[in-house]
Scaffold this active site. Structure first.
Site, short mmCIF file in Angstrom:
data_model
loop_
_atom_site.label_atom_id
_atom_site.label_comp_id
_atom_site.label_asym_id
_atom_site.label_seq_id
_atom_site.Cartn_x
_atom_site.Cartn_y
_atom_site.Cartn_z
CG ASP A 34 -1.88 1.10 1.29
OD1 ASP A 34 -2.74 1.16 0.39
OD2 ASP A 34 -1.81 1.94 2.23
CD GLU B 168 15.83 -14.00 4.02
OE1 GLU B 168 14.96 -14.49 4.80
OE2 GLU B 168 16.47 -12.97 4.29
#
Length: 545
Positions: free
Chosen positions: A198, A258
């Protein structure tokens, strides 16, 4: 194709009138059946709900109004079982004023490490009685609120680009950055596939926080300026699109890397021009960002052709696909918006004062269907907003007393805000709350006309908007239109026509006032019935001879 779910308006499992996570989970098969590849969920984290969940008080828990963390886990598991990826909304520009970080900042006082988490400043003028600068909130009024010291005297001011209950975080703080990397990992560990970020263009503010007055033609979130400004690059607001945001998203990119699988960041960045917007999706930053330039373009052939070409070129220059979107929870639904002839600033909404100048809704829906058919033919990712597949119009005649958007209150009713596109959607014509729940309760009132738009009414109607969406989404996948890198814009069809070729498929959209003779070929699908001629406000997909 990504389907946006606005949780409080999608499906309500417990009958309290507010949609929730179990309700979403129970209805996910309908999203899969539409042909979606992923769902994007608007905020469901712990919040006082001053701004429908975009005021977060705890980033690692679920607000009780929507359910529990176990409900979130069940939703993610069910979505994956159906082959749907899950993207969740993350709100990093600001928190709720009820967040423990902000409460600690208030208690600690000026100059403390706790206050450094937010944008606190001394005021100007005598005794600091004036705000630090002239910035205005997106929701209207000043972007600054003054706090009161424990002894009752006026204190510092804090920045809030949105509601006063949404203080902006200080993204120069290493502690803020570390906290959000941990938040990303929390949700990734639970199995989410990505984040819609956002206000992705708002985290970093210009050094010194200089005064700034936006042009009247710009949207409230920094959207597209008026036509008179189009030839020049718009002036960069000191609180939008600063270069420092890119360092943040490079850090986030590394966090997502990751994890196994394709994890994604999609930015809500109201940035012009497209060449600047493309910086958000360079290879080491986000995977996608919303193409608001396309969303805000009027139903005009020459302008749309230019935006389509510029979008593909700008994103291709950084090795990313373009995105395409026509509606979301912040803008007037395109089944109304594309047919209005008056200026309507992003975020202003529509209301009773506009009733007499609104287009006839069936005419507006015809245009919206044509726009959708054009959008779904373009290469890249398409985003759909819940209910648009039903052809839902903007609800304009909401009574003043039921409105809940902060914009309505902060502008004293001058702007209606976004409630009209957030009304709970209809599932069954004859059920309480049109199938939104079993009790008939609804946090915003649903109109009687929802009965004719209900999903169960449209399911068996081959001419319905729902059937059109399903057919075109299936064809889009079958012919690989989203996966192609480019299109060929075709000439010779007239100035009011957009014609293009995407792979094997020729697409012709008639934006003019007269019928257009179609070339020889087999019609695959269309936004309205076609024969040898293509009527106005109609788009057809063909395999040409």
């Amino acid at each position: 194709m990504i389907y946006q779910i606005y949780p409080r308006s999608f499906a309500d499992s417990n009958g309290d009138g507010i949609g929730d996570l179990p309700g979403i989970t129970a209805r996910l098969s309908a999203v899969r059946d539409l042909g979606a590849d992923a769902v994007w969920l608007s905020p469901f984290m712990t919040s006082p709900q001053r701004d429908a969940g975009y005021d977060v008080a705890d980033y690692t828990d679920v607000d009780p109004v929507f359910g529990t963390l176990d409900d979130a886990k069940a939703l993610i598991a069910r979505a994956h079982e159906l082959g749907l990826r899950v993207i969740i909304d993350l709100v990093p520009n600001h928190t709720s004023d009820q967040h423990k970080w902000f409460q600690a900042a208030l208690a600690a006082g000026p100059g403390s490490p706790e206050r450094d988490w937010y944008m606190f400043r001394e005021g100007k003028g005598e005794n600091g009685a004036l705000p630090p600068n002239n910035w205005e909130s997106v929701f209207g009024g000043s972007a600054w609120t003054r706090v009161t010291n424990p002894d009752g005297t006026p204190g510092q001011w804090y920045l809030h680009l949105f509601d006063e209950s949404q203080p902006d975080l200080n993204w120069q703080s290493p502690l803020v950055r570390a906290a959000f990397r941990d938040i990303l990992r929390f949700w990734l560990d639970l199995g989410v596939d990505g984040f819609r970020v956002d206000v992705a263009h708002g985290l970093v503010k210009a050094e010194g926080l200089p005064d700034y007055t936006p042009p009247k033609s710009a949207g409230s979130m920094g959207g597209r300026p008026g036509a008179e400004d189009d030839e020049d690059e718009p002036e960069l607001a000191p609180y939008w699109g600063q270069d420092g945001v890119h360092e943040i998203y490079r850090e986030w990119h590394q966090v997502l890397a990751e994890y196994d699988g394709d994890r994604a960041l999609c930015g809500e960045a109201w940035v012009e021009p497209l060449s600047r917007l493309a910086l958000w999706v360079r290879p080491d930053e986000m995977q996608q960002t919303f193409n608001f330039t396309y969303l805000e373009t009027h139903w005009q052939a020459e302008t749309l052709r230019e935006v389509i070409r510029d979008s593909i070129d700008a994103f291709a220059a950084v090795g990313a696909p373009s995105t395409w979107v026509l509606s979301n929870h912040d803008v007037v639904r395109h089944a109304t918006r594309l047919a209005i002839s008056f200026e309507n600033q992003q975020g202003a909404g529509l209301g009773p004062r506009d009733l007499k100048r609104l287009p006839e809704r069936h005419f507006a829906l015809r245009r919206a269907r044509a726009a959708t058919a054009l959008m779904l033919s373009l290469p890249g990712s398409a985003y759909l907003y819940q209910g648009e597949e039903l052809g839902l119009p903007e609800i304009v005649d909401l009574p003043d007393e039921v409105r809940q958007d902060p914009t309505w209150f902060r502008t004293g009713g001058e702007r209606y805000g976004r409630d009209g596109c957030r009304v709970p959607i209809p599932w069954e014509a004859d059920a309480p709350a049109y199938g939104f729940n079993k009790t008939g309760a609804s946090w915003l009132p649903q109109p009687e006309l929802w009965a004719e738009y209900a999903r169960d009414v449209q399911e068996s109607d081959p001419a319905s908007t729902l059937s059109m969406y399903r057919e075109l989404i299936d064809l889009r996948a079958q012919y690989g239109l989203g996966a192609n890198a480019d299109i060929e814009l075709l000439d010779g069809f007239g100035e009011d026509v957009i014609a293009l070729r995407n792979g094997e498929v020729t697409v012709i959209a008639n934006l003019g006032s007269w019928d257009l003779y179609l070339p020889d070929g087999r019609v695959l699908g269309a936004s309205a019935p076609v024969g040898r001629n293509l009527p106005p406000d109609t788009t057809a997909w063909l395999i040409t001879a």
